[in-house]
Design an enzyme around this catalytic site. Sequence first.
Site, PDB file in Angstrom:
ATOM      1  N   GLU A  94       0.833  -1.200   0.000  1.00 18.14           N
ATOM      2  CA  GLU A  94       0.000   0.000   0.000  1.00 18.14           C
ATOM      3  C   GLU A  94       0.867   1.248   0.000  1.00 18.14           C
ATOM      4  O   GLU A  94       1.952   1.267   0.577  1.00 18.14           O
ATOM      5  CB  GLU A  94      -0.926  -0.023   1.218  1.00 18.14           C
ATOM      6  CG  GLU A  94      -1.957  -1.131   1.079  1.00 18.14           C
ATOM      7  CD  GLU A  94      -2.856  -1.305   2.299  1.00 18.14           C
ATOM      8  OE1 GLU A  94      -3.945  -1.847   2.128  1.00 18.14           O
ATOM      9  OE2 GLU A  94      -2.467  -0.919   3.409  1.00 18.14           O
ATOM     10  N   CYS A 107       3.435   8.580   0.979  1.00 17.30           N
ATOM     11  CA  CYS A 107       3.934   7.651   1.993  1.00 17.30           C
ATOM     12  C   CYS A 107       4.087   6.300   1.293  1.00 17.30           C
ATOM     13  O   CYS A 107       3.098   5.727   0.840  1.00 17.30           O
ATOM     14  CB  CYS A 107       2.923   7.586   3.134  1.00 17.30           C
ATOM     15  SG  CYS A 107       3.336   6.363   4.380  1.00 17.30           S
ATOM     16  N   CYS A 114       6.495  -6.892   6.941  1.00 17.72           N
ATOM     17  CA  CYS A 114       7.599  -6.225   7.639  1.00 17.72           C
ATOM     18  C   CYS A 114       8.428  -7.256   8.381  1.00 17.72           C
ATOM     19  O   CYS A 114       7.907  -8.263   8.847  1.00 17.72           O
ATOM     20  CB  CYS A 114       7.063  -5.188   8.624  1.00 17.72           C
ATOM     21  SG  CYS A 114       8.366  -4.147   9.330  1.00 17.72           S
ATOM     22  N   CYS A 118       6.654  -4.819  15.839  1.00 22.69           N
ATOM     23  CA  CYS A 118       6.056  -3.828  16.731  1.00 22.69           C
ATOM     24  C   CYS A 118       4.617  -4.245  17.052  1.00 22.69           C
ATOM     25  O   CYS A 118       3.822  -4.484  16.139  1.00 22.69           O
ATOM     26  CB  CYS A 118       6.074  -2.455  16.072  1.00 22.69           C
ATOM     27  SG  CYS A 118       7.719  -1.938  15.575  1.00 22.69           S
ATOM     28  N   CYS A 121       1.447  -2.260  15.530  1.00 18.42           N
ATOM     29  CA  CYS A 121       1.398  -1.950  14.094  1.00 18.42           C
ATOM     30  C   CYS A 121       0.721  -3.067  13.312  1.00 18.42           C
ATOM     31  O   CYS A 121       1.066  -4.235  13.448  1.00 18.42           O
ATOM     32  CB  CYS A 121       2.815  -1.729  13.568  1.00 18.42           C
ATOM     33  SG  CYS A 121       2.857  -1.331  11.809  1.00 18.42           S
ATOM     34  N   SER A 197      12.050   6.677   7.459  1.00 15.42           N
ATOM     35  CA  SER A 197      11.698   6.407   8.853  1.00 15.42           C
ATOM     36  C   SER A 197      12.129   4.997   9.216  1.00 15.42           C
ATOM     37  O   SER A 197      11.874   4.045   8.482  1.00 15.42           O
ATOM     38  CB  SER A 197      10.186   6.554   9.024  1.00 15.42           C
ATOM     39  OG  SER A 197       9.823   6.214  10.343  1.00 15.42           O
ATOM     40  N   HIS A 222       9.014   5.945  20.354  1.00 16.07           N
ATOM     41  CA  HIS A 222       7.872   5.495  21.170  1.00 16.07           C
ATOM     42  C   HIS A 222       8.161   5.262  22.645  1.00 16.07           C
ATOM     43  O   HIS A 222       7.230   5.246  23.462  1.00 16.07           O
ATOM     44  CB  HIS A 222       7.200   4.248  20.588  1.00 16.07           C
ATOM     45  CG  HIS A 222       6.686   4.446  19.195  1.00 16.07           C
ATOM     46  ND1 HIS A 222       5.877   5.493  18.839  1.00 16.07           N
ATOM     47  CD2 HIS A 222       6.885   3.726  18.054  1.00 16.07           C
ATOM     48  CE1 HIS A 222       5.594   5.409  17.545  1.00 16.07           C
ATOM     49  NE2 HIS A 222       6.199   4.361  17.047  1.00 16.07           N
ATOM     50  N   CYS A 339      -0.955   5.925   9.763  1.00 19.74           N
ATOM     51  CA  CYS A 339       0.247   5.219  10.227  1.00 19.74           C
ATOM     52  C   CYS A 339      -0.111   3.916  10.920  1.00 19.74           C
ATOM     53  O   CYS A 339      -0.953   3.894  11.808  1.00 19.74           O
ATOM     54  CB  CYS A 339       0.994   6.025  11.279  1.00 19.74           C
ATOM     55  SG  CYS A 339       1.782   7.480  10.685  1.00 19.74           S
TER      56      CYS A 339
HETATM   57  N1  SAH Z   1       9.422   0.532   9.932  1.00 21.56           N
HETATM   58  C1  SAH Z   1       9.603   1.950   9.801  1.00 21.56           C
HETATM   59  C2  SAH Z   1       8.692   2.536   8.764  1.00 21.56           C
HETATM   60  C3  SAH Z   1       7.205   2.441   9.091  1.00 21.56           C
HETATM   61  S1  SAH Z   1       6.711   4.022   9.529  1.00 21.56           S
HETATM   62  C4  SAH Z   1       9.420   2.608  11.153  1.00 21.56           C
HETATM   63  O1  SAH Z   1       9.041   1.932  12.079  1.00 21.56           O
HETATM   64  O2  SAH Z   1       9.718   3.784  11.280  1.00 21.56           O
HETATM   65  C5  SAH Z   1       5.208   3.813  10.277  1.00 21.56           C
HETATM   66  C6  SAH Z   1       5.124   4.718  11.471  1.00 21.56           C
HETATM   67  O3  SAH Z   1       3.830   4.536  12.079  1.00 21.56           O
HETATM   68  C7  SAH Z   1       6.138   4.375  12.530  1.00 21.56           C
HETATM   69  O4  SAH Z   1       6.519   5.526  13.219  1.00 21.56           O
HETATM   70  C8  SAH Z   1       5.327   3.478  13.440  1.00 21.56           C
HETATM   71  O5  SAH Z   1       5.885   3.375  14.711  1.00 21.56           O
HETATM   72  C9  SAH Z   1       3.992   4.168  13.431  1.00 21.56           C
HETATM   73  N2  SAH Z   1       2.875   3.298  13.776  1.00 21.56           N
HETATM   74  C10 SAH Z   1       2.792   1.968  13.651  1.00 21.56           C
HETATM   75  N3  SAH Z   1       1.582   1.536  14.053  1.00 21.56           N
HETATM   76  C11 SAH Z   1       0.892   2.637  14.440  1.00 21.56           C
HETATM   77  C12 SAH Z   1      -0.427   2.855  14.906  1.00 21.56           C
HETATM   78  N4  SAH Z   1      -1.265   1.849  15.055  1.00 21.56           N
HETATM   79  N5  SAH Z   1      -0.791   4.118  15.170  1.00 21.56           N
HETATM   80  C13 SAH Z   1       0.045   5.154  14.968  1.00 21.56           C
HETATM   81  N6  SAH Z   1       1.292   5.009  14.512  1.00 21.56           N
HETATM   82  C14 SAH Z   1       1.717   3.762  14.251  1.00 21.56           C
END
Ligand code: SAH
Length: 346
Positions: A94, A107, A114, A118, A121, A197, A222, A339
Amino acid sequence: MEVTKKDIRALTKEELRAFFVSNGDKAFRGNQVYEWLWNKAAHSFEDMTSISKETRKMLNDNFVINHVKVDHMQRSNDGTIKNAVKLYDGLIVESVLIPAATRTTACVSSQVGCSLDCKFCATARLKRMRNLNPDEIYDQVVAIDNQSRFYYNRPLSNIVFMGMGEPLMNYKNVIKAIDKITSPEGLGMSPRRITVSTSGVPKMIKKLADDEVKFKLAVSLHAALDDVRTSIMPFNEKFPLDDLREALEYWYAKTKSRITYEYVIWKGINDLRKDAEALVRFCRFAPSKVNLIEYNPIGDDQFKQAGNDAISMYQDLLERNGITVTVRRSRGKDIDAACGQLANKS
Ligand code: SAH
């Protein structure tokens, strides 16, 4: 015997030039074809009208042009567009277009699924995984640039690698894609308008610094306390905050480029004063700013966005310590485009 044809866009310009020379043609033919492939985004050899018919046939006998296809597009009430992008092997990633008053941001994804885990996510729940090729990353940008021109009458202005995947776990291809995006033969975009990122892979952050990249770096922090961070981002066990800190100091010393920390505050997880104080301490290691981002629910009970009190507490403490902080509202939530919500739901 069936010969699998090679994706011509996996070749560098030098390799293309060498291919023509080894086939008894001129090296500059390679430049011409390269321009068709990247600058003019040709989808077939037939499109390359300045190249002779015989040469086009020869190319067609040896190569394929793999293009991604926007399989499905959804528009949010706030104008955000989410694309389900089909790759040559049928897998889907996506990418999202986020319009704002003065700019349009793409984006983009760097992996299918992945490699990290996390807990908050949605992408981390996808099993299947492969790295995207440079052209598959590039094509997402081209598709969004076209949508931006079509729907918003302006070209794409910014790119964030915040879609699916961990860009630094697909280092080589991400760098190659950015080289294309920034080169005059590609899209000619300024690297200062591109942000990669990462959830924080220390060795690769150092490599970025050594490679003297010109784009910006964001880190999904975080939590600035190891036990808290490991509980929500388990790979932190392997790459603890001390290693991350050391890599970020190295990054800043080499690039002089300020780091952005992305940070969600969750109820009962990182909403105490000690969490905010740890963040302030972490921000002192290298010049940085903090984006407090809104949590986008992914359908479980473990994570809940903290209330405004906790957000103000963080904001006050950061500001009092001279650290720039912005509070970001989510975009495209109604279509699961925000995100952490990218999980091929539709
Ligand atoms: N793997 C990389 C790129 C993905 S960026 C990274 O972690 O930076 C996606 C962003 O959205 C990251 O900052 C991640 O921590 C954040 N994210 C993931 N799940 C989320 C959620 N449910 N709500 C808000 N932010 C989230």
